[in-house]
Design an enzyme around this catalytic site. Structure first.
Site, PDB file in Angstrom:
ATOM      1  N   ASP A  67       1.615  -6.009  -1.733  1.00  0.00           N
ATOM      2  CA  ASP A  67       2.753  -6.860  -2.130  1.00  0.00           C
ATOM      3  C   ASP A  67       3.290  -6.464  -3.509  1.00  0.00           C
ATOM      4  OD1 ASP A  67       2.120  -8.090   0.213  1.00  0.00           O
ATOM      5  OD2 ASP A  67       1.404  -9.943  -0.661  1.00  0.00           O
ATOM      6  N   ASP A 112       2.398  -3.941   2.846  1.00  0.00           N
ATOM      7  CA  ASP A 112       3.554  -4.840   2.675  1.00  0.00           C
ATOM      8  C   ASP A 112       4.124  -4.721   1.256  1.00  0.00           C
ATOM      9  OD1 ASP A 112       2.819  -5.712   5.232  1.00  0.00           O
ATOM     10  OD2 ASP A 112       1.657  -7.386   4.440  1.00  0.00           O
ATOM     11  N   ARG A 118       6.800  -4.381   9.192  1.00  0.00           N
ATOM     12  CA  ARG A 118       6.361  -5.373  10.157  1.00  0.00           C
ATOM     13  C   ARG A 118       6.986  -6.713   9.773  1.00  0.00           C
ATOM     14  NH1 ARG A 118      -0.092  -6.454   8.931  1.00  0.00           N
ATOM     15  NH2 ARG A 118       0.040  -6.787   6.677  1.00  0.00           N
TER      16      ARG A 118
END
Length: 341
Positions: free
Chosen positions: A161, A182, A238
């Site tokens: 992140d 991510d 995703r």
């Protein structure tokens, strides 16, 4: 009795006064702002402040003029927040490799960021923003939750992140963004132009996790003329949100990008709602024959909305660098010397 025309004249004057007052209170046009207040940050004490956060704190609340905070090269170990009531700040280094803002913290994504932007009309130039926590937990380097924010030539570094591109309209130009899971995530409407995305994943770590949750949301990530490299293998994205939207166009993809390209995060229902597209990408990772069937190989008509700053209404708020500067008042400048006096 007074004539009717007299009252009409009073009405016209009152209307004009109200209009002029409304104009005077109107929000400034960022694209026309070229002069800035200059605040200098220098760890040696030769500037107005030694710490970046102190310089930000000195900006008046509800600020309506450009403030240019120039940061002298150095390593600034600070956890920084640009508050929502302090718009129109530019924070600039001379070189991203030499002007480094660093912190080490893992945990909740809205708590761990090294650098948090809550204000609108924020600009960052030539900075490294990093979270050195490493792998094993969410560790955000940069959180952007203000509207109309732009980043030029910045390096944004972490593992999981890395960039929480949370809400608002954002523009990233010639930035280097690195992480493993991510590492570009959130629900902003953002254009990444000529950026370098580097995956540290050694498996199927996702480059993006866009969070659009409704077809009514005008959000999504567009990558235009970018480059993707990495250590081993990764997927393009995703769906954090069911209506996740990400488009790559004219982007070089090295062999780090796995043939399937995208993943549904274990929820096949999102295959019907997520929108993942590619347009004229190239390189060994851009071969589309093995992409998941629910992603899109875009036509020019389908790609067009993602190929310019119109995606983020950029022409109305992306501003040029200031062309003139003025010194801060004594109330804003700390004016410390080398000894901190």
């Amino acid at each position: 009795m007074m004539k009717r025309g007299y009252f009409m004249d009073l009405f016209v004057v009152a209307t004009l006064c109200a209009l002029l007052m409304a104009i005077s209170r109107a929000d400034p046009d960022p694209t026309q702002m070229t002069a800035a207040l200059l605040i200098r940050v220098d760890q040696s004490g030769k500037g107005d402040y030694r710490k970046i956060q102190d310089a930000i704190n000195a900006v008046p609340s509800n600020n309506s003029e450009l403030v240019y905070i120039w940061v002298k090269p150095g390593i600034y170990t600070e956890k920084i927040v640009v508050p929502a009531d302090k718009p129109f700040i530019t924070l600039s280094g001379r070189s991203a490799g030499k002007t480094i803002i660093t912190w080490k913290e893992g945990g909740e994504i809205y708590v761990s960021p090294t650098f948090t932007v809550l204000a609108s009309d924020f600009v960052a130039r030539f900075l490294t923003i990093q979270n050195t926590f490493g792998s094993g937990a969410k560790a955000v380097a940069l959180r952007v939750s203000g509207d109309r924010a732009a980043f030029y030539g910045c390096r944004i570094l972490s593992r999981q992140d890395t960039l929480l591109d949370d809400t608002g309209r954002h523009y990233y130009s010639s930035c280097y963004i690195e992480g493993d899971t991510d590492f570009i995530c959130g629900d902003a409407a953002s254009l990444f132009e000529k950026c370098h995305l580097h995956s540290l994943s050694e498996g199927t770590g996702a480059i993006t996790a866009q969070r659009r949750e409704s077809p009514a949301e005008n959000t999504g990530f567009a990558f235009l003329g970018c480059k993707i490299t990495g250590l081993k293998t990764a997927i393009l994205g995703r769906p954090w949100g069911a209506y996740s939207r990400v488009v790559f166009a004219f982007t070089y993809m090295s062999g780090v990008v796995l043939p399937q390209g995208w993943d549904d995060w274990g929820d096949s229902s999102k295959q019907r709602t997520a929108y993942y597209g590619e347009y004229k990408c190239y390189g060994p990772g851009a071969v589309g024959s093995k992409r998941v069937q629910w992603s899109h190989n875009l036509t020019i008509q389908e790609a067009a909305p993602f190929l310019s700053k119109d995606l983020i209404s950029g022409k109305s708020w992306i501003r040029p660098a200031p062309t003139s500067f003025r010194k801060p008042s004594a109330a804003i400048s700390n004016n410390t010397d080398v000894n901190g006096n």
